[in-house]
Design an enzyme around this catalytic site. Structure first.
Site, PDB file in Angstrom:
ATOM      1  N   ASP A  16      -2.042   2.663  -7.160  1.00 40.79           N
ATOM      2  CA  ASP A  16      -1.272   1.175  -6.999  1.00 40.79           C
ATOM      3  C   ASP A  16      -0.640   1.061  -5.799  1.00 40.79           C
ATOM      4  O   ASP A  16       0.244   0.019  -5.733  1.00 40.79           O
ATOM      5  CB  ASP A  16      -0.654   1.134  -8.175  1.00 40.79           C
ATOM      6  CG  ASP A  16      -1.550   1.109  -9.663  1.00 40.79           C
ATOM      7  OD1 ASP A  16      -2.629   0.857  -9.426  1.00 40.79           O
ATOM      8  OD2 ASP A  16      -0.968   1.268 -10.738  1.00 40.79           O
ATOM      9  N   LYS A  19      -4.299  -0.193  -1.821  1.00 38.98           N
ATOM     10  CA  LYS A  19      -5.379   0.366  -1.265  1.00 38.98           C
ATOM     11  C   LYS A  19      -6.205  -0.904  -0.869  1.00 38.98           C
ATOM     12  O   LYS A  19      -6.517  -0.985  -0.096  1.00 38.98           O
ATOM     13  CB  LYS A  19      -5.949   1.553  -1.937  1.00 38.98           C
ATOM     14  CG  LYS A  19      -4.889   2.773  -1.920  1.00 38.98           C
ATOM     15  CD  LYS A  19      -5.621   3.719  -2.833  1.00 38.98           C
ATOM     16  CE  LYS A  19      -5.556   3.505  -4.383  1.00 38.98           C
ATOM     17  NZ  LYS A  19      -4.325   3.446  -4.877  1.00 38.98           N
ATOM     18  N   ASN A  41     -10.978   3.566 -13.693  1.00 39.38           N
ATOM     19  CA  ASN A  41      -9.632   3.591 -13.733  1.00 39.38           C
ATOM     20  C   ASN A  41      -8.744   3.057 -12.715  1.00 39.38           C
ATOM     21  O   ASN A  41      -7.497   2.630 -12.813  1.00 39.38           O
ATOM     22  CB  ASN A  41      -9.234   5.265 -13.987  1.00 39.38           C
ATOM     23  CG  ASN A  41      -9.814   6.305 -12.912  1.00 39.38           C
ATOM     24  OD1 ASN A  41     -10.693   5.578 -12.363  1.00 39.38           O
ATOM     25  ND2 ASN A  41      -9.462   7.293 -12.846  1.00 39.38           N
ATOM     26  N   ALA A  42      -9.634   2.854 -11.610  1.00 41.22           N
ATOM     27  CA  ALA A  42      -9.097   2.096 -10.550  1.00 41.22           C
ATOM     28  C   ALA A  42      -8.999   0.742 -10.823  1.00 41.22           C
ATOM     29  O   ALA A  42      -9.776   0.393 -11.418  1.00 41.22           O
ATOM     30  CB  ALA A  42      -9.722   2.587  -9.279  1.00 41.22           C
ATOM     31  N   GLY A  43      -7.988   0.217 -10.126  1.00 41.23           N
ATOM     32  CA  GLY A  43      -7.666  -1.531 -10.165  1.00 41.23           C
ATOM     33  C   GLY A  43      -7.238  -1.840  -8.883  1.00 41.23           C
ATOM     34  O   GLY A  43      -6.108  -1.626  -8.438  1.00 41.23           O
ATOM     35  N   HIS A  44      -8.203  -2.206  -7.904  1.00 43.61           N
ATOM     36  CA  HIS A  44      -7.740  -2.555  -6.411  1.00 43.61           C
ATOM     37  C   HIS A  44      -7.621  -4.110  -6.461  1.00 43.61           C
ATOM     38  O   HIS A  44      -8.957  -4.829  -6.380  1.00 43.61           O
ATOM     39  CB  HIS A  44      -8.792  -1.862  -5.584  1.00 43.61           C
ATOM     40  CG  HIS A  44      -8.567  -0.408  -5.657  1.00 43.61           C
ATOM     41  ND1 HIS A  44      -9.660   0.290  -4.921  1.00 43.61           N
ATOM     42  CD2 HIS A  44      -7.945   0.441  -6.549  1.00 43.61           C
ATOM     43  CE1 HIS A  44      -9.065   1.615  -4.994  1.00 43.61           C
ATOM     44  NE2 HIS A  44      -8.300   1.630  -5.923  1.00 43.61           N
ATOM     45  N   GLN A 225      -6.698   5.927  -6.946  1.00 47.40           N
ATOM     46  CA  GLN A 225      -5.816   6.557  -7.567  1.00 47.40           C
ATOM     47  C   GLN A 225      -4.637   7.233  -6.319  1.00 47.40           C
ATOM     48  O   GLN A 225      -4.692   6.373  -5.398  1.00 47.40           O
ATOM     49  CB  GLN A 225      -6.056   7.970  -8.501  1.00 47.40           C
ATOM     50  CG  GLN A 225      -6.530   7.728  -9.775  1.00 47.40           C
ATOM     51  CD  GLN A 225      -8.042   7.430  -9.599  1.00 47.40           C
ATOM     52  OE1 GLN A 225      -8.942   8.043  -8.992  1.00 47.40           O
ATOM     53  NE2 GLN A 225      -8.365   6.108 -10.030  1.00 47.40           N
ATOM     54  N   ASP A 334       8.297  -6.642   0.965  1.00 45.94           N
ATOM     55  CA  ASP A 334       8.924  -7.867   0.598  1.00 45.94           C
ATOM     56  C   ASP A 334       9.518  -7.878  -0.517  1.00 45.94           C
ATOM     57  O   ASP A 334      10.531  -8.514  -1.174  1.00 45.94           O
ATOM     58  CB  ASP A 334       8.134  -9.091   0.476  1.00 45.94           C
ATOM     59  CG  ASP A 334       6.770  -8.410  -0.480  1.00 45.94           C
ATOM     60  OD1 ASP A 334       6.147  -7.716   0.112  1.00 45.94           O
ATOM     61  OD2 ASP A 334       6.511  -9.258  -1.368  1.00 45.94           O
TER      62      ASP A 334
END
Ligand code: GDP
Ligand code: IMO
Ligand code: MG
Length: 427
Positions: A16, A19, A41-44, A225, A334
């Site tokens: 997270d 990417k 399993n990824a969340g981009h 990941q 930020d």
């Protein structure tokens, strides 16, 4: 000028890092974007023109310039989730069929793999990994056991193969004493997903990739990941089941190691982790909550609250080493805009001893040793160039570069594609 090389972009922390956003930003520089490991399993997350997209299996190069995107052999693919993701993109006007290629050698995540994931987690009691529940571990287990189903299998006598695999899984699930599941509905959608997959071009990613390279075109590989979740080098056993490191791009796509050019290592200006496992700089206080709130640190796949802490330079140095990182990218600067002081972990204290490396037997008891730096207390989100950076922010960048020995080439100051600053520092 494009020269026929492969650059790799990957996470240096526990996932997270941002990417997806940066792959999208860099896409115009490349001809092909490819995923090499992991799965849903990824969340981009990507944001541009007021829209937000979360990609799970589809590479983040799908939005800019009609580029070819490839799902490589190292990826594990859930046809039902893939269908949902692809249809959502098509609905929002992003046609994929002509330019998304899928490796025939990618393994299929079956509904029973997801049940097995849940059953194995349930059997672990308080030692749960805290997986995303997407069947990642069981699917890679079948791959390594040489008992998996691959995308290419859907082209021939698939039903029989599917039933045989399912029967084997049901026995495994029963042996774990797990009964709390019903896959009837899911299975229907999954089979629709199989038919849907057939509309895409199925390739041998190694052949496709090398053809692209021979024609002098450039490829960007998108990691999923993060290095600290790598099956070999991460905080085992609290890891995912694939090689998230740079070498994974070679095995997950069929790229020879001598074709790898730049390795972009991406990290947050602080650090997060979802799921269980050691996290030396984790904050359990108000500051941790503040980072979580300001950074909207909730999982894009599971919605789980991400654990938050200061940047960990010991872990980052280790990640840079195993990946051969040539360029660093710092995200979510930020989020720290309002902090009076910012801490960076430069060493650990473990068993009464100070160490500057990531130990094999790391436990929750490890104590971080921090250097404290002044915060910049400036709104970074509207900045357009590094000339506008406040002095304290430059000092933070210089400190990190000095500690890590690699230049920070890109700085992100907000979730939007436009909130990205390329630094033109000397090589
Ligand atoms: P990935 O899995 O590495 O692609 O990262 P995720 O998408 O799971 O998580 C990164 C989150 O941070 C997403 O919600 C992004 O929209 C967001 N994000 C990315 N870069 C920045 C940034 O510079 N500032 C802020 N505030 N958010 C960012
Ligand atoms: P992206 O690509 C953050 C974590 C899970 C769990 C462990 C194993 O968005 O950075 P798995 O389902 O893979 O067997 O879970 O890995 N995990 C991630 N954490 N970002 C991810 O992906 C992750 N993918 C898996 O929380 O701790
Ligand atoms: Mg993510």
């Amino acid at each position: 000028m494009n020269t026929g090389k492969v650059d790799v972009l990957l996470g240096l922390q526990w996932g997270d890092e941002g990417k997806g956003k940066v792959v999208d930003v860099l896409t115009p520089k490349y001809d092909v974007i490819a995923r090499f490991q992991g799965g849903p399993n990824a969340g981009h997350t990507l944001e541009f023109e007021g829209q937000k997209y979360v990609l799970r299996s589809i590479p983040s190069g799908i939005f800019q310039g009609g580029k070819v995107n490839i799902i490589g052999n190292g990826v594990v693919l859930a046809p039902d989730l893939f269908m949902q993701e692809a249809k959502d993109l098509e609905k929002s006007g992003h046609d994929l069929k002509s330019r998304l290629y899928i490796s025939k050698k990618a393994h299929l995540i079956m509904p029973t793999h997801r049940v097995l994931d849940a059953a194995i987690e349930a059997s672990k009691g308080k030692n749960k990994v805290g997986t995303t529940g997407k069947g990642i571990g069981p699917t890679y287990t079948d791959k390594v056991s040489r008992t998996g189903l691959r995308v290419g299998d859907i082209l021939d006598n698939f039903e029989a193969k599917y039933e045989a695999h399912k029967a084997k899984h049901l026995k495994q699930i029963a042996s774990l004493g797990y009964t709390d599941f019903d896959i009837t509905e899911v299975e229907k959608t999954w089979m629709e997903g199989i038919e849907y997959l057939k509309q895409f071009r199925m390739v041998d990613s190694e052949v496709e990739i090398n053809k692209v390279l021979r024609s002098g075109k450039d490829i960007l590989c998108e990691g999923a990941q993060g290095t600290m979740l790598d099956i070999d080098f991460g905080s085992y056993p609290f890891v995912t089941s694939s090689n998230t490191v740079c070498a994974g791009a070679c095995t997950g796509l069929g790229v020879a190691p001598n074709k790898i050019g730049d390795v972009y290592g991406i990290f947050k200006a602080y650090c997060t982790r979802v799921g269980s496992g050691p996290f030396p700089t984790e904050l359990f206080d108000k500051t941790g909550d503040q980072i979580c709130t300001l950074g909207h640190e909730f999982g894009s796949v599971t919605g789980r609250k991400r654990r938050c802490g200061w940047v960990d330079l010991v872990a980052l140095k280790y990640s840079i080493m195993v990946n051969g990182v040539t360029k660093l990218i710092m995200m979510k600067s930020d989020v720290l805009d309002t902090f009076e002081t910012i801490k960076a972990c430069v060493a650990y204290k473990m068993n009464g001893e100070e160490i500057d490396y990531f130990p094999y037997d790391i436990t929750d008891e490890v104590e971080p040793i921090y250097v404290e730096l002044p915060g910049w207390q400036t709104d970074m989100t509207k900045m357009q160039s590094e000339d506008e950076f406040p002095e304290e922010f430059n000092a933070y960048l210089s400190f990190l570069e000095e500690q890590l020995g690699v230049q920070i080439k890109i700085v992100s100051v907000g979730p939007d594609r436009e909130q990205t600053i390329i630094r033109y520092t000397e090589e």
